[in-house]
Motif scaffolding. Structure first.
Motif, mmCIF file in Angstrom:
data_model
loop_
_atom_site.group_PDB
_atom_site.id
_atom_site.type_symbol
_atom_site.label_atom_id
_atom_site.label_comp_id
_atom_site.label_asym_id
_atom_site.label_seq_id
_atom_site.Cartn_x
_atom_site.Cartn_y
_atom_site.Cartn_z
ATOM 1 N N MET A 61 0.833 -1.191 0.000
ATOM 2 C CA MET A 61 0.000 0.000 0.000
ATOM 3 C C MET A 61 0.877 1.254 0.000
ATOM 4 S SD MET A 61 -3.281 0.790 2.487
ATOM 5 C CE MET A 61 -3.895 -0.877 2.214
ATOM 6 N N GLN A 62 0.569 2.161 -0.893
ATOM 7 C CA GLN A 62 1.322 3.407 -0.994
ATOM 8 C C GLN A 62 1.379 4.110 0.362
ATOM 9 O OE1 GLN A 62 2.731 4.284 -3.872
ATOM 10 N NE2 GLN A 62 3.617 6.216 -3.205
ATOM 11 N N ASP A 63 2.538 4.566 0.753
ATOM 12 C CA ASP A 63 2.788 5.333 1.988
ATOM 13 C C ASP A 63 2.807 4.495 3.259
ATOM 14 O OD1 ASP A 63 3.070 7.630 0.537
ATOM 15 O OD2 ASP A 63 1.358 8.692 1.396
ATOM 16 N N MET A 64 2.672 3.173 3.158
ATOM 17 C CA MET A 64 2.639 2.371 4.382
ATOM 18 C C MET A 64 3.966 2.483 5.143
ATOM 19 S SD MET A 64 0.782 0.550 6.371
ATOM 20 C CE MET A 64 -0.597 -0.190 5.494
ATOM 21 N N GLU A 65 5.055 2.441 4.426
ATOM 22 C CA GLU A 65 6.357 2.562 5.080
ATOM 23 C C GLU A 65 6.457 3.887 5.830
ATOM 24 O OE1 GLU A 65 10.026 1.248 6.308
ATOM 25 O OE2 GLU A 65 8.856 0.112 4.845
ATOM 26 N N LYS A 66 6.004 4.964 5.198
ATOM 27 C CA LYS A 66 6.038 6.282 5.837
ATOM 28 C C LYS A 66 5.186 6.294 7.108
ATOM 29 C CE LYS A 66 6.542 8.890 1.490
ATOM 30 N NZ LYS A 66 5.864 9.871 0.602
ATOM 31 N N ALA A 67 4.011 5.660 7.053
ATOM 32 C CA ALA A 67 3.108 5.633 8.209
ATOM 33 C C ALA A 67 3.758 4.908 9.381
ATOM 34 C CB ALA A 67 1.790 4.967 7.829
ATOM 35 N N LEU A 69 6.969 4.328 9.942
ATOM 36 C CA LEU A 69 8.122 5.091 10.436
ATOM 37 C C LEU A 69 7.688 6.259 11.312
ATOM 38 C CD1 LEU A 69 10.407 5.148 7.258
ATOM 39 C CD2 LEU A 69 10.866 3.965 9.426
ATOM 40 N N ARG A 70 6.592 6.930 10.924
ATOM 41 C CA ARG A 70 6.139 8.083 11.718
ATOM 42 C C ARG A 70 5.604 7.635 13.073
ATOM 43 N NH1 ARG A 70 5.806 11.354 14.689
ATOM 44 N NH2 ARG A 70 4.935 13.475 14.602
ATOM 45 N N ILE A 71 4.928 6.496 13.126
ATOM 46 C CA ILE A 71 4.434 5.991 14.416
ATOM 47 C C ILE A 71 5.608 5.555 15.294
ATOM 48 C CG2 ILE A 71 3.036 4.205 15.532
ATOM 49 C CD1 ILE A 71 1.267 4.241 12.970
ATOM 50 N N GLU A 72 6.580 4.894 14.695
ATOM 51 C CA GLU A 72 7.777 4.497 15.456
ATOM 52 C C GLU A 72 8.479 5.728 16.041
ATOM 53 O OE1 GLU A 72 9.127 0.415 13.082
ATOM 54 O OE2 GLU A 72 9.897 2.373 12.431
ATOM 55 N N LYS A 73 8.571 6.777 15.243
ATOM 56 C CA LYS A 73 9.204 8.014 15.710
ATOM 57 C C LYS A 73 8.415 8.617 16.872
ATOM 58 C CE LYS A 73 10.274 12.735 14.204
ATOM 59 N NZ LYS A 73 10.150 13.716 13.099
ATOM 60 N N ALA A 74 7.085 8.619 16.755
ATOM 61 C CA ALA A 74 6.247 9.184 17.819
ATOM 62 C C ALA A 74 6.425 8.418 19.128
ATOM 63 C CB ALA A 74 4.783 9.166 17.381
ATOM 64 N N ILE A 75 6.462 7.093 19.027
ATOM 65 C CA ILE A 75 6.641 6.275 20.234
ATOM 66 C C ILE A 75 8.033 6.486 20.831
ATOM 67 C CG2 ILE A 75 6.781 3.893 21.056
ATOM 68 C CD1 ILE A 75 4.531 3.205 19.088
ATOM 69 N N GLN A 76 9.023 6.525 19.969
ATOM 70 C CA GLN A 76 10.391 6.725 20.444
ATOM 71 C C GLN A 76 10.556 8.071 21.144
ATOM 72 O OE1 GLN A 76 13.293 6.400 17.316
ATOM 73 N NE2 GLN A 76 15.009 6.962 18.618
ATOM 74 N N ASN A 77 9.879 9.107 20.639
ATOM 75 C CA ASN A 77 10.013 10.460 21.204
ATOM 76 C C ASN A 77 8.954 10.784 22.253
ATOM 77 O OD1 ASN A 77 12.175 10.874 19.504
ATOM 78 N ND2 ASN A 77 10.954 11.901 17.927
ATOM 79 N N GLN A 78 8.148 9.774 22.622
ATOM 80 C CA GLN A 78 7.119 9.961 23.645
ATOM 81 C C GLN A 78 6.097 11.039 23.264
ATOM 82 O OE1 GLN A 78 6.602 8.194 26.840
ATOM 83 N NE2 GLN A 78 7.748 6.818 25.470
ATOM 84 N N GLU A 79 5.773 11.110 21.980
ATOM 85 C CA GLU A 79 4.741 12.041 21.527
ATOM 86 C C GLU A 79 3.353 11.500 21.889
ATOM 87 O OE1 GLU A 79 5.159 13.519 17.432
ATOM 88 O OE2 GLU A 79 7.020 12.348 17.349
ATOM 89 N N LYS A 80 2.401 12.400 22.011
ATOM 90 C CA LYS A 80 1.019 11.987 22.245
ATOM 91 C C LYS A 80 0.356 11.692 20.899
ATOM 92 C CE LYS A 80 -1.531 13.741 25.472
ATOM 93 N NZ LYS A 80 -2.336 14.693 26.294
ATOM 94 N N ALA A 179 1.395 10.487 5.702
ATOM 95 C CA ALA A 179 1.083 9.297 4.912
ATOM 96 C C ALA A 179 -0.410 9.288 4.618
ATOM 97 C CB ALA A 179 1.485 8.025 5.657
ATOM 98 N N VAL A 180 -0.753 8.884 3.415
ATOM 99 C CA VAL A 180 -2.156 8.740 3.018
ATOM 100 C C VAL A 180 -2.356 7.308 2.546
ATOM 101 C CG1 VAL A 180 -3.993 9.511 1.479
ATOM 102 C CG2 VAL A 180 -2.331 11.172 2.357
ATOM 103 N N LEU A 181 -2.981 6.497 3.400
ATOM 104 C CA LEU A 181 -3.243 5.089 3.076
ATOM 105 C C LEU A 181 -4.654 4.970 2.515
ATOM 106 C CD1 LEU A 181 -1.824 3.433 6.338
ATOM 107 C CD2 LEU A 181 -0.587 4.048 4.262
#
Length: 572
Positions: A61-67, A69-80, A179-181
């Motif tokens: 699915m287009q943009d799945m990798e981007k999605a 990666l962005r969630i992993e980054k949010a979890i790593q940086n303790q984002e809400k 990302a737009v899935l």
């Protein structure tokens, strides 16, 4: 009501014969398969034996990798992270799946469902403001957002990133999200295009689990919720959706989530659930939360992790559903009286009814009921926030959205598709709109489109309905759009035994044909045929074949969709 019986085109005779021989089945069954695009032994095996390894790679699915990666980054940086979804069944199940999956991994996460009445459909400014005021920096939007270009831009100005997970058709411009899935993107090569919104959410957690070595069982445990979304959003039940629905029903009937089990208990149905049961038993209750009160109640039920909380939320939602049914019954009765007392309205080729105090949450249901009654394009209007809001439904083959385009100068806004739409207009424009809509419909709709159709898959002799035939036919399930329960026609059958009326207008009888076994039949809403079938003349029936459960006994039954006396045979 008169109905047209339409025979579907039969499959290629050579393919039908070859498949029947390869599978050792009746040609009537192989014809059903060919009609569904199944033409070889391997395709039949795939159809009859869905497996989880049939699911596609989510990273196609287009943009799945981007999605991911962005969630992993949010979890790593303790984002809400805020999980945002629409207020209908598809949206609330999607939120429930994605929220529960990530909540197990990460605490700094919450969910948001817009209010149907104050915020409307999709991503709202109020929802973005809520996220900004509460320091959420990532929103995962489910079952909505593909056309929210301005809202995603506004979120960016407030330092909020978006991941869009939608299944609706995109506009000419995509939102500027991380990302737009959406498999319906023109540049998306994902092999299956008809996933539900919850199905897109499922693919997101499948991808995240695969990337982070999380056991697949931590993903498939939510398939019962995915099945509910597939059933209630009326998406196609073929391809990947068929696999998701099949395994989702297995889980629902063997080990449902705590929330769904509570809802099944308050609904009072204990038999094995089918797609139809989800549409008519579970779906309306989940939807009632948002129609009458707040769809957050539905999510709270679906994510419940203890039986007591689930039971309390289930009871609350059941009460909301009872209230919804009361509004539905009252408004439908008022609308039918309004039409029945006005000869001009009776003679129209469309229906537009308006009452300013009707409950906005049920006007779509009422529009569907009026369409069933009069079988013509129908709009139900009510007052809402100083404007008039409407819900529209169409009939087979008539493009409702195009008809509304012909009235656009009288509308503040409208949206939807061929068979269902919503609209808003000024109160003073209601009379002019009603007249214009009638003119547009009358100029475009055909006489045939105003007669309800019954699509018939094949003609059967009753002798063909053997135990083996029924066992194989049962494996065509789960049924739904693009794989509806087959409808058969049998000609020149006779009544065998008494004919009775049950309930308000339902016909109960037994039939026989050419020395065949006797078959029990039920014809819901077909009571007006009682004299015609009692006169000992042969008649034709169209029907589905089903199991009837009564006091733990299962018997074969023909569910009649139509009856025609002998002299009408030539019309088929």
């Amino acid at each position: 009501m008169q109905k047209r019986w339409i025979m579907e085109e039969e499959g290629n005779p050579q393919q039908v014969a070859a498949l029947a021989e390869a599978l050792h089945v009746d040609e009537a069954l192989s014809n059903l398969l060919v009609q569904r695009g199944v033409t070889s032994f391997e395709e039949a095996k795939y159809f009859f034996r869905p497996a989880l390894n049939h699911l596609h790679d989510p990273f196609l699915m287009q943009d799945m990798e981007k999605a991911v990666l962005r969630i992993e980054k949010a979890i790593q940086n303790q984002e809400k992270i805020l999980i945002y979804g629409d207020y209908d069944v598809d949206g609330t199940t999607a939120v429930s799946v994605v929220y529960q999956f990530f909540k197990k991994l990460y605490e700094n996460i919450s969910f948001y469902i817009p209010n149907r009445y104050t915020e409307g459909y999709g991503i709202s400014t109020a929802g973005i403001d809520f996220a900004a005021e509460n320091n959420f920096s990532l929103i995962i939007a489910l079952d909505c957002g593909i056309k929210s270009v301005d809202k995603v831009f506004y979120a960016g100005k407030r330092s909020i990133d978006f991941i869009i997970c939608d299944h609706h058709l995109p506009g000419t411009e995509l939102p500027e999200a991380v990302a737009v899935l959406d498999p319906k993107r023109s540049d998306c090569s994902y092999p299956y295009k008809e996933l539900s919104g919850c199905g897109i959410g499922f693919k997101l957690i499948q991808a995240y689990a695969e990337k982070n070595n999380i056991p697949f069982e931590e993903v498939t445990c939510y398939l019962d919720l995915v099945a509910v979304s597939i059933a209630c959003d009326l998406v196609h039940i073929n391809g990947e959706n068929r696999t998701l629905a099949a395994f989702g029903l297995q889980k629902l009937n063997s080990n449902p989530s705590i929330g769904l089990e509570a809802l099944m208990n308050v609904a009072g149905k204990s038999e094995s659930y089918t797609i139809s049961d989800l549409v008519f038993t579970i779906g309306p209750r989940i939807n009632a939360a948002g129609r009458i009160d707040d769809a957050k109640h539905a999510v709270n039920l679906l994510i419940a992790d203890c039986a007591d909380a689930a039971f309390d939320n289930g009871e609350l939602i059941n009460l909301k559903n009872t209230e919804r049914k009361e509004h539905d019954l009252s408004i439908t009765g008022q609308a039918l009286n309004m039409i029945g007392q006005d000869q001009e309205m009776i003679n129209r080729r469309s229906t537009v009814v308006y009452q300013e105090n009707w409950h906005k949450g049920v006007i779509g249901i009422v529009a569907s009921r009026l369409t069933e009654k009069y079988y013509r394009p129908t709009i139900v209007l009510t007052k809402s926030n100083g404007h008039v809001a409407g819900s529209a439904r169409s009939v087979h083959g008539f493009d409702l959205y195009e008809a509304l385009c012909g009235c656009s100068d009288l509308l503040l806004q409208f949206g939807g598709h061929k068979y269902a739409a919503g609209l808003t207009l000024l109160p003073e424009n209601v009379p002019a709109f009603s007249q214009r809509f009638e003119q547009v419909v009358a100029s475009a709709i055909t006489d045939e489109q105003l007669i309800q159709r019954i699509s018939i898959d094949a003609e059967l002799n009753l002798n063909q309905i053997t135990p083996k035939f029924c066992r194989i036919l049962k494996q065509f399930a789960p049924f739904g759009p693009e794989n509806m329960a087959p409808v058969f026609v049998s000609k020149n059958v006779y009544v065998s035994g008494p004919v009775t009326l049950v309930g308000s207008n339902h016909l109960k009888l037994c039939v026989v044909q050419d020395g065949s076994p006797v078959f029990n039949c039920i014809g819901f809403g077909l009571g007006e045929n009682i004299l015609a079938v009692k006169n000992s003349m042969p008649f034709d029936i169209c029907y589905t074949i089903e199991e009837n459960s009564w006091k733990e006994q299962k018997t074969l039954q023909l569910n009649l969709k139509g009856i025609r006396v002998n002299q009408e045979n030539a019309a088929i």
